[in-house]
Design a protein around this motif. Structure first.
Motif, PDB file in Angstrom:
ATOM      1  N   ARG A  11     -18.244  31.610  44.062  1.00  0.00           N
ATOM      2  CA  ARG A  11     -16.637  32.614  44.721  1.00  0.00           C
ATOM      3  C   ARG A  11     -16.888  31.225  45.364  1.00  0.00           C
ATOM      4  N   LYS A  12     -17.614  31.299  46.748  1.00  0.00           N
ATOM      5  CA  LYS A  12     -17.542  30.751  48.301  1.00  0.00           C
ATOM      6  C   LYS A  12     -17.355  29.162  47.489  1.00  0.00           C
ATOM      7  N   SER A  13     -18.876  28.742  46.396  1.00  0.00           N
ATOM      8  CA  SER A  13     -18.638  27.201  46.591  1.00  0.00           C
ATOM      9  C   SER A  13     -18.328  26.776  45.055  1.00  0.00           C
ATOM     10  N   GLY A  14     -17.743  27.620  44.549  1.00  0.00           N
ATOM     11  CA  GLY A  14     -16.278  27.865  43.329  1.00  0.00           C
ATOM     12  C   GLY A  14     -16.655  26.871  42.287  1.00  0.00           C
ATOM     13  N   THR A  15     -18.200  27.660  41.767  1.00  0.00           N
ATOM     14  CA  THR A  15     -19.178  27.686  40.865  1.00  0.00           C
ATOM     15  C   THR A  15     -18.919  28.607  39.961  1.00  0.00           C
ATOM     16  N   VAL A  16     -17.604  29.396  40.007  1.00  0.00           N
ATOM     17  CA  VAL A  16     -17.166  30.061  39.219  1.00  0.00           C
ATOM     18  C   VAL A  16     -16.352  30.073  38.730  1.00  0.00           C
ATOM     19  N   GLU A  17     -15.749  28.469  38.929  1.00  0.00           N
ATOM     20  CA  GLU A  17     -15.087  28.054  38.118  1.00  0.00           C
ATOM     21  C   GLU A  17     -15.799  26.971  36.992  1.00  0.00           C
ATOM     22  N   LEU A  18     -16.780  26.557  37.300  1.00  0.00           N
ATOM     23  CA  LEU A  18     -17.599  25.856  36.200  1.00  0.00           C
ATOM     24  C   LEU A  18     -18.649  27.202  35.145  1.00  0.00           C
ATOM     25  N   LEU A  19     -18.778  28.011  35.806  1.00  0.00           N
ATOM     26  CA  LEU A  19     -19.404  29.355  34.922  1.00  0.00           C
ATOM     27  C   LEU A  19     -18.417  30.319  33.648  1.00  0.00           C
ATOM     28  N   LEU A  20     -17.080  30.027  34.164  1.00  0.00           N
ATOM     29  CA  LEU A  20     -16.438  30.343  33.383  1.00  0.00           C
ATOM     30  C   LEU A  20     -15.378  29.360  32.758  1.00  0.00           C
ATOM     31  N   THR A  21     -15.623  28.388  32.512  1.00  0.00           N
ATOM     32  CA  THR A  21     -15.473  27.975  31.926  1.00  0.00           C
ATOM     33  C   THR A  21     -16.087  26.829  30.879  1.00  0.00           C
ATOM     34  N   LEU A  22     -17.034  27.317  30.368  1.00  0.00           N
ATOM     35  CA  LEU A  22     -18.583  26.873  29.683  1.00  0.00           C
ATOM     36  C   LEU A  22     -18.557  28.174  28.779  1.00  0.00           C
ATOM     37  N   PRO A  23     -18.905  28.004  27.131  1.00  0.00           N
ATOM     38  CA  PRO A  23     -18.610  29.051  26.269  1.00  0.00           C
ATOM     39  C   PRO A  23     -19.091  29.817  26.214  1.00  0.00           C
ATOM     40  N   ILE A  24     -18.822  30.942  27.685  1.00  0.00           N
ATOM     41  CA  ILE A  24     -20.076  32.126  27.454  1.00  0.00           C
ATOM     42  C   ILE A  24     -18.815  33.284  28.081  1.00  0.00           C
ATOM     43  N   SER A  25     -18.642  34.713  27.288  1.00  0.00           N
ATOM     44  CA  SER A  25     -17.246  35.224  27.638  1.00  0.00           C
ATOM     45  C   SER A  25     -18.153  35.957  28.785  1.00  0.00           C
ATOM     46  N   MET A  26     -16.969  36.232  29.754  1.00  0.00           N
ATOM     47  CA  MET A  26     -16.807  37.183  31.245  1.00  0.00           C
ATOM     48  C   MET A  26     -18.494  38.034  30.904  1.00  0.00           C
TER      49      MET A  26
END
Ligand SMILES: Nc1ncnc2c1ncn2[C@@H]1O[C@H](COP(=O)(O)OP(=O)(O)OP(=O)(O)O)[C@@H](O)[C@H]1O
Ligand SMILES: [Mg+2]
Lengths: 244, 308
Positions: free
Chosen positions: A77-92
């Protein structure tokens, strides 16, 4: 390689990308040794078992597992990569589980590195190796429960320090839930049935049989349910707080 | 095809994206413009499946981002605002990880990795940790991961922010080269970029679509589009004479610059009649030129209207 495996591998390697992993392993091994031989009176008991070793696991996990868990989502969350991760084709779900399994595997390695204990006790006597294996499995399950709490709390904040402190506090509560210290705090204002419920949630109580090498199905179910519940709560928190 | 239908997003009581609908066809490069806080990034986050819309949806090649998230996301390349990436990884390891997350395998994986590294010029930093990269290189790594799986739809949030002029040029060339069969949506604050790469531009403010057209159509909306400027000192009669010409709305006299500008209503070509006038009166003119509408001027006037 599928996405879950790829994420698992990334997360696992991430521990070794900084000195954190090595520091953790050294502290874990030194402390297990200190606790077992000094506080646990390993020699004085003159018993060929590892109970004095396993007794201290809840206390070790209480501080060391939150250190492993804190970065899992707070850092994303701090680095913003959560946005990268959760827009990849992998479910939460897949993401939560892959990350959890990576951290859990790391703890499993730390636990496996305590094998000199097992060698020592086999050298000194003739222990019940089945019971020792059962206790190892039970200990790993309990570590998973501590970790799942840490996953959920790490998802609530972008500060690793806050994640660590809050996780320790919550884990402390669950560790001692079956003991007077915690129960007295609830007895005044909660109905007795709920106090009973709180009492039944204690890690120490459920670890009581395991450290003696008895893997009771009820304890296994308890720890598995803890892991499931906290990971589920973690997924909800991530979904809910994504935008912040 | 990318279809956006009635997209809404509310933060607290604030409606940040307000009923946005549009369709983008393959081959189009859509420039997404708007003042800070207009809701561009929020819209892109919803299209990419990161934020759930409060209402409406986006369909990517027929796959609904709300109900069929993974299918839709697999067709999408996304560069989030600020180009986040795992700082603890080396550039090459990060791209390999992204290739695995996209389930690229074997020869295709190898070939795509080599191709993006070449296209975005990352050869020199492959073995460097991402958190030691300069801002421009980080942005390029983000761009590389977005195009890695050769997606049908690209959503790029400020792709050239922080790049040096050479790299800006390279990235625009890259976008133009890819644009033939793809759908590309970029947000940007650099209006010359819109003219350089976009076939279509949209301006939003307060989450509402204000205008949608080709960059040329937008430029034509400028007050100054088609205006004619004479480089001369006003002898007293020029301003009045210009004012009387049919089609002229206002005349501005900039004494300091020595320029007189006749602004029309946009429906008439003023150049011919002004040329005739200049010849007829034999004014001492150093130059006569016609202005093109400027996007930044259109941007300012349209968004200022919307925000007041
Ligand atoms: N998580 C959030 N919580 C509350 N408000 C938010 C959140 N994210 C965005 N906003 C608000 O929504 C509005 C739109 O933000 P957004 O990032 O979409 O703007 P933008 O058009 O991308 O602007 P910029 O050009 O500065 O990048 C802003 O007013 C912002 O403060
Ligand atoms: Mg933005």
């Amino acid at each position: 390689m599928n996405a879950v495996t790829a994420l698992f591998r990334r997360e696992f390697h991430a521990y070794f990308a900084t000195p954190l992993a090595y520091i953790f392993l050294v502290i874990f091994l030194v402390l297990t040794g200190v606790f077992t031989f000094y506080l646990g009176s390993f020699y004085e008991r003159s018993q060929a078992d590892l109970e004095s070793f396993f007794t201290f696991h809840p206390w070790l996990y209480l501080f060391l597992v939150p250190a492993i868990a804190m970065r899992l989502w707070a850092e994303e969350r701090k680095s913003g990569t959560v946005e990268l991760l959760l827009t990849l084709p992998i479910s939460m779900w897949q993401a939560v589980i892959a990350k959890f399994l990576a951290a859990w595997s790391f703890i499993a390695i730390a636990l496996a590195l305590t094998f000199p204990m097992w060698i020592t006790v086999n050298y000194l006597g003739a222990p019940d190796n089945g019971a020792i294996l059962a206790a190892y499995i039970g200990s790993l399950l309990m570590a998973g429960s501590y970790l799942a709490i840490g996953v959920c709390i790490s998802a609530t904040t972008s500060s690793q320090v806050i994640a660590f402190i809050v996780t320790v506090v919550v884990c402390f509560f669950f560790t001692l839930a079956g003991y007077p210290l915690v129960l007295e705090a609830f007895r005044g204002w909660l109905p007795d049935t709920l106090v009973q419920l709180v009492a039944s949630l204690g890690f120490l109580s459920h670890f009581e049989a395991i450290k003696k090498g008895v893997l009771d199905l009820r304890d296994v179910v308890y720890f598995a349910a803890m892991i499931g519940f906290w990971l589920y709560a973690g997924a909800i928190v991530i979904d809910f707080k994504k935008a912040d | 095809m990318l279809e956006i239908e009635g997209l809404c997003k509310r933060f607290d009581e604030h409606l940040v994206v307000n009923d946005l609908s549009f369709t983008v066809q393959p081959g189009e490069v859509l420039g997404f413009l708007g003042p800070n806080g207009a809701g561009k990034s929020t819209t892109m986050k919803m299209i990419a499946g990161f934020l759930r819309p409060d209402a409406g949806t986006a369909r990517i090649g027929g796959a609904d981002i709300v109900n069929d998230t993974l299918q839709a996301q697999s067709k999408l390349g996304y560069l989030p605002e600020g180009a986040p990436a795992y700082g603890d990884m080396r550039v090459d390891r990060f791209l390999e990880f992204m290739a695995d997350m996209r389930s690229l395998r074997g020869e295709l994986r190898r070939q795509r990795l080599a191709s993006v590294v070449h296209d975005v010029h990352l050869e020199s930093v492959l073995a460097q940790r991402i958190d030691t990269l300069s801002k421009g290189f980080r942005r390029r790594v983000g761009l590389a991961q977005a195009i890695l799986h050769d997606p049908d739809v690209l959503i790029l949030d400020e792709p050239t922010d922080g790049l040096d002029p050479n790299q800006k040029h390279e990235v625009r060339k890259l976008i133009s080269n890819m644009s033939a069969e793809k759908i590309i949506v970029i947000s940007t604050h650099i209006l010359e970029e819109v003219e350089a790469v976009c076939s279509r531009a949209m301006i939003i403010a307060n989450g509402r679509l204000l205008i949608d057209g080709t960059p040329l159509e937008l430029a034509k909306r400028s007050r100054l589009h088609g205006a004619v400027t004479l480089q001369m000192k006003d002898s007293g009669e020029a301003v009045a004479a210009l004012q009387d010409l049919p089609g002229v709305v206002t005349v501005e006299n900039d004494e300091a610059l020595g320029e007189i500008t006749a602004i029309g209503n946009g429906s008439q070509n003023l150049l011919a009649s002004i040329n005739d006038l200049v010849r007829e009166r034999s004014w001492p003119v150093d130059g006569v030129y016609q202005k093109h509408g400027r996007l930044d001027e259109v941007f300012r006037s349209i968004t200022r209207e919307a925000l007041t």
